[in-house]
Design an enzyme around this catalytic site. Structure first.
Site, PDB file in Angstrom:
ATOM      1  N   THR A  69     -75.619  25.495 -16.101  1.00  0.00           N
ATOM      2  CA  THR A  69     -75.177  26.886 -16.214  1.00  0.00           C
ATOM      3  C   THR A  69     -76.005  27.678 -17.228  1.00  0.00           C
ATOM      4  O   THR A  69     -75.713  28.863 -17.452  1.00  0.00           O
ATOM      5  CB  THR A  69     -73.703  26.948 -16.642  1.00  0.00           C
ATOM      6  OG1 THR A  69     -73.558  26.336 -17.935  1.00  0.00           O
ATOM      7  CG2 THR A  69     -72.808  26.236 -15.641  1.00  0.00           C
ATOM      8  N   LYS A  70     -77.006  27.047 -17.843  1.00  0.00           N
ATOM      9  CA  LYS A  70     -77.747  27.697 -18.921  1.00  0.00           C
ATOM     10  C   LYS A  70     -79.066  28.311 -18.426  1.00  0.00           C
ATOM     11  O   LYS A  70     -79.450  28.182 -17.264  1.00  0.00           O
ATOM     12  CB  LYS A  70     -78.024  26.696 -20.041  1.00  0.00           C
ATOM     13  CG  LYS A  70     -76.760  26.101 -20.650  1.00  0.00           C
ATOM     14  CD  LYS A  70     -75.820  27.185 -21.174  1.00  0.00           C
ATOM     15  CE  LYS A  70     -74.656  26.598 -21.952  1.00  0.00           C
ATOM     16  NZ  LYS A  70     -73.727  25.825 -21.119  1.00  0.00           N
ATOM     17  N   ASN A  71     -79.763  28.986 -19.367  1.00  0.00           N
ATOM     18  CA  ASN A  71     -81.004  29.693 -19.041  1.00  0.00           C
ATOM     19  C   ASN A  71     -82.044  28.758 -18.428  1.00  0.00           C
ATOM     20  O   ASN A  71     -82.741  29.111 -17.484  1.00  0.00           O
ATOM     21  CB  ASN A  71     -81.596  30.329 -20.300  1.00  0.00           C
ATOM     22  CG  ASN A  71     -80.561  31.062 -21.131  1.00  0.00           C
ATOM     23  OD1 ASN A  71     -79.500  30.527 -21.411  1.00  0.00           O
ATOM     24  ND2 ASN A  71     -80.872  32.277 -21.525  1.00  0.00           N
ATOM     25  N   TYR A  72     -82.186  27.575 -19.035  1.00  0.00           N
ATOM     26  CA  TYR A  72     -83.052  26.532 -18.502  1.00  0.00           C
ATOM     27  C   TYR A  72     -82.161  25.356 -18.143  1.00  0.00           C
ATOM     28  O   TYR A  72     -81.172  25.079 -18.831  1.00  0.00           O
ATOM     29  CB  TYR A  72     -84.075  26.068 -19.552  1.00  0.00           C
ATOM     30  CG  TYR A  72     -85.232  27.010 -19.737  1.00  0.00           C
ATOM     31  CD1 TYR A  72     -86.441  26.788 -19.098  1.00  0.00           C
ATOM     32  CD2 TYR A  72     -85.113  28.122 -20.582  1.00  0.00           C
ATOM     33  CE1 TYR A  72     -87.515  27.647 -19.272  1.00  0.00           C
ATOM     34  CE2 TYR A  72     -86.178  28.993 -20.763  1.00  0.00           C
ATOM     35  CZ  TYR A  72     -87.372  28.749 -20.106  1.00  0.00           C
ATOM     36  OH  TYR A  72     -88.421  29.592 -20.278  1.00  0.00           O
TER      37      TYR A  72
ATOM     38  N   HIS B 106     -77.892  22.483 -19.628  1.00  0.00           N
ATOM     39  CA  HIS B 106     -76.854  22.314 -18.618  1.00  0.00           C
ATOM     40  C   HIS B 106     -77.132  23.247 -17.440  1.00  0.00           C
ATOM     41  O   HIS B 106     -77.828  24.257 -17.583  1.00  0.00           O
ATOM     42  CB  HIS B 106     -75.483  22.634 -19.241  1.00  0.00           C
ATOM     43  CG  HIS B 106     -74.328  22.404 -18.328  1.00  0.00           C
ATOM     44  ND1 HIS B 106     -73.773  23.415 -17.581  1.00  0.00           N
ATOM     45  CD2 HIS B 106     -73.626  21.278 -18.044  1.00  0.00           C
ATOM     46  CE1 HIS B 106     -72.769  22.928 -16.874  1.00  0.00           C
ATOM     47  NE2 HIS B 106     -72.652  21.637 -17.133  1.00  0.00           N
TER      48      HIS B 106
END
Length: 256
Positions: A223-226, A221
């Site tokens: 908002t995530k790291n990847y 997503h």
């Protein structure tokens, strides 16, 4: 009788869906009503050529997965090994439309209506929704104030004869106390499904998050790291006995 005649006759039937749709469409300004008919313009040559090639190669008589899917799974496998020290085969990596889909595949592989699932009281709603949609009961366990992760010392007292799985959520990429959780799961014969949505590139005692439980879900997503520019996810199948079931679930219940 050609298509135009068929379309005209069907449209004249008062109870037909075509008639009803045409009547509704006529009430909408600028609506274009479509029915059976020959196209006004020819099919582009490159589409005709591709269709003929597919027929000649016998690609239309059976299901075939998207040609880029296995390439993507190989690429993800190589990246996991290079950047995360995760040893996995392409068959153990399932690409999903989001971490919720990864968890959902895990749910379908493990959890049935009436089962209880233990998870932290502090997590995103998707973690719980995946199990609730299968008819499971969520048993929330309080979190530790230092890590915001599930308090491993309170898990055992939440276990009943209906408990099926523990879902540790590695909040903000900080690993839960997996040694304790795995020990509890082994003693009570429970499944461990890691919600590692924020756990990419993080580890617990040298082991990448998401690879310790029976299954692990990553999120891509925005908002995530990847990120894959919005949605996307990855399910790690860490126990061989769940490979086939997880693959069938990802493929909408088919093993074609």
């Amino acid at each position: 009788m050609d298509f135009l005649e068929v379309s005209k006759k069907v449209s004249e039937i008062e109870a037909s869906a075509i008639h009803k749709m045409s009547a509704l469409a006529a009430q909408i300004p600028d609506a274009v009503a479509l029915s059976w008919a020959r196209p006004d313009s020819p099919t582009p040559k490159h589409i005709n050529d591709a269709a003929i090639e597919a027929i000649n190669k016998d690609l239309t008589s059976r299901y075939s997965p998207p040609p880029g899917l296995m390439k993507l799974r190989h690429a993800v496998t190589e990246k996991l090994k290079r950047d995360n020290n995760i040893e996995a085969s392409p068959e153990e990596v399932l690409i999903t439309t989001g971490s919720i889909e990864g968890i959902f595949a895990a749910v379908l592989a493990l959890v049935n209506p009436g089962d209880e699932v233990i998870m932290p009281s502090y997590t995103f709603v998707s973690t719980a929704n995946a199990f609730v949609l299968r008819g499971a009961k969520i048993v929330f366990v309080d979190i530790r104030p230092d890590t915001m992760n599930i308090d491993e010392t309170k898990i055992e007292q939440a276990i009943t004869d209906k408990t099926k799985a523990i879902v540790p959520v590695h909040y903000a990429g900080i690993g839960c106390e997996m040694d304790t959780i795995i020990d509890i799961a082994n003693r009570y014969n429970l499944f461990v499904i890691e919600d590692a949505a924020q756990g990419m590139m993080s580890s617990y005692k040298g082991r990448p998050l998401g690879t310790i439980g029976h299954l692990g879900a990553y999120s891509f997503h925005e908002t995530k790291n990847y990120t894959s520019a919005g949605e996307g996810g990855l399910l790690l199948v860490n126990d061989d006995k769940f490979k086939d079931r997880a693959e069938i679930t990802r493929e909408k219940g088919t093993n074609r």
